[in-house]
Design an enzyme around this catalytic site. Structure first.
Site, PDB file in Angstrom:
ATOM      1  N   ILE A  55     -39.450 -65.333  45.774  1.00 51.13           N
ATOM      2  CA  ILE A  55     -38.944 -65.155  47.145  1.00 51.13           C
ATOM      3  C   ILE A  55     -38.727 -63.675  47.454  1.00 51.13           C
ATOM      4  CG2 ILE A  55     -37.872 -67.427  47.307  1.00 51.13           C
ATOM      5  CD1 ILE A  55     -35.185 -66.100  46.664  1.00 51.13           C
ATOM      6  N   TYR A 154     -21.997 -64.220  42.164  1.00 59.36           N
ATOM      7  CA  TYR A 154     -22.605 -65.408  42.791  1.00 59.36           C
ATOM      8  C   TYR A 154     -21.770 -65.866  43.988  1.00 59.36           C
ATOM      9  CZ  TYR A 154     -23.771 -70.474  42.991  1.00 59.36           C
ATOM     10  OH  TYR A 154     -24.107 -71.755  43.385  1.00 59.36           O
TER      11      TYR A 154
HETATM   12  C1  AKB Z   1     -22.145 -72.914  39.267  1.00 57.14           C
HETATM   13  O1  AKB Z   1     -21.444 -73.421  38.378  1.00 57.14           O
HETATM   14  O2  AKB Z   1     -22.390 -71.724  39.356  1.00 57.14           O
HETATM   15  C2  AKB Z   1     -22.692 -73.840  40.334  1.00 57.14           C
HETATM   16  C3  AKB Z   1     -21.756 -73.910  41.466  1.00 57.14           C
HETATM   17  C4  AKB Z   1     -20.426 -74.521  41.308  1.00 57.14           C
HETATM   18  O3  AKB Z   1     -22.102 -73.473  42.556  1.00 57.14           O
HETATM   19  N1  AKB Z   1     -22.924 -75.166  39.753  1.00 57.14           N
END
Ligand code: AKB
Length: 340
Positions: A55, A154
């Protein structure tokens, strides 16, 4: 030259992608283009195309614009929370620049076919950041507007991309003379931990639950990396896929916000282990907390408030924790490993 109207699924070979494409192609309502870095041979269902690519490869995305008329995008490609901590800059590239590239593609597509492109974005409970266990215990079911101070790359990526999607849907080119109206209809779901009978996630911090049951099904000992009292929300994979499809099909007028919580149940890791031992009496499960990963999970809410999803687009999970085990996990996971 007519281009085929399609739905694009990125991260197609991943846990959610595999199940989603199976449903999308089964209905025959959509032609699906499956995009992932690798593993597309595992994607079931008759896709219009399976494209192995990145991507971040803008030339590849330009090729998609020339070959297909994309009316909806399920952008599932991402590096999950634990893996992203080891390579934060790369995670930002994939999770943020990758999403920006797909939003730009959606705008370009909308210019060509003149309709809004529905952009479905899987966000996460990782966007939340409870400062300590006392606050987590007192918080109760957390609504979308509270405690959005993530402690992981994240979680930061997912929260920012929620805002990026809202910008592209509502404010893109706001100073342009020829301001385009509504090229993107952005919709996001903050998923909890997801549990699949068919795949085991990699690189997540909620992975302990699916890892535990799959290890027991394989007859392997499992060391759980969180404490027994650890509590976060989870959902069976079929409910996650149903939620994505329901949100995509919901009339825009019904949606009061671009981003929604969903969840189904919040067992402790110890309660989950009891369910696994009940199903697999010889299961060997030990709790050996990894204090750094534990700190991540402790910052995530014990429960989320999904009232908006229920009110706006009828979210209603089919599987509580008992049905998840008895009707979804056990029959399928035993069959999966029996044939191995
Ligand atoms: C993670 O553990 O990073 C994912 C989520 C909770 O978004 N499964």
């Amino acid at each position: 030259m007519s281009r085929k109207p399609v739905v694009l699924v990125t991260g197609a070979a991943g846990e959610v992608g595999n199940g989603l494409i199976h449903h999308l192609t089964k209905s025959a309502q959509y032609d699906v283009v499956a995009l992932d870095l690798k593993g597309l041979h595992t994607v079931s269902g008759s896709c219009a195309a399976r494209i192995e690519g990145d991507i971040l490869d803008r030339r590849l995305l330009e090729r998609l614009v020339s070959e297909f008329e994309i009316h909806a995008i399920f952008h599932l490609a991402a590096l999950l929370s634990t893996r992203s901590e080891f390579t934060p800059a790369t995670a930002h590239e994939v999770n943020v620049t990758g999403t920006l590239n797909l939003l730009e593609l959606a705008v370009e597509q909308s210019r060509w076919h003149g309709e809004r492109v529905r952009f479905l974005f899987p966000s996460s409970i990782a966007v939340y950041g409870l400062p300590d266990l006392a606050t987590k215990a007192e918080a109760g079911p957390v609504p979308e507007s509270e405690h959005t101070e993530p402690t992981t790359m994240y979680g930061c990526n997912k929260l920012y991309c929620e805002h990026l999607g809202r910008y592209y849907a509502r404010h893109y080119r706001q100073l342009a003379v020829d301001r385009e109206r509504g090229g993107i209809d952005f919709r996001a779901i903050r998923f909890p931990g997801l549990i699949s009978a068919y795949t085991v996630p990699h690189g997540g911090t909620s992975d302990y639950a699916p890892e535990m049951i799959h290890a027991a099904a394989r007859g392997e000992p499992y060391e759980c990396f969180v404490r027994e009292d650890t509590r976060i929300p989870f959902m069976a994979m079929p409910d996650a896929i149903d939620a994505l499809l329901a949100l995509m099909q919901a009339p825009s007028a019904r949606l009061s916000t671009p981003t929604y919580n969903v969840a189904a149940y919040s067992p402790t890791a110890g309660e989950f282990a009891k369910l696994v031992r009940d199903a697999f009496p010889s299961a060997s499960i030990a709790f050996v907390p990894d204090l750094r990963r534990q700190a991540i999970v402790d910052s995530w809410p014990a429960e989320v408030d999904d009232a908006r999803a229920r009110a706006d687009w009828g979210f209603a999970p089919k599987y509580d924790v008992t049905r998840t085990f008895e009707e979804y996990l056990l029959p399928n996971i035993k069959q999966r490993y029996a044939t191995r």
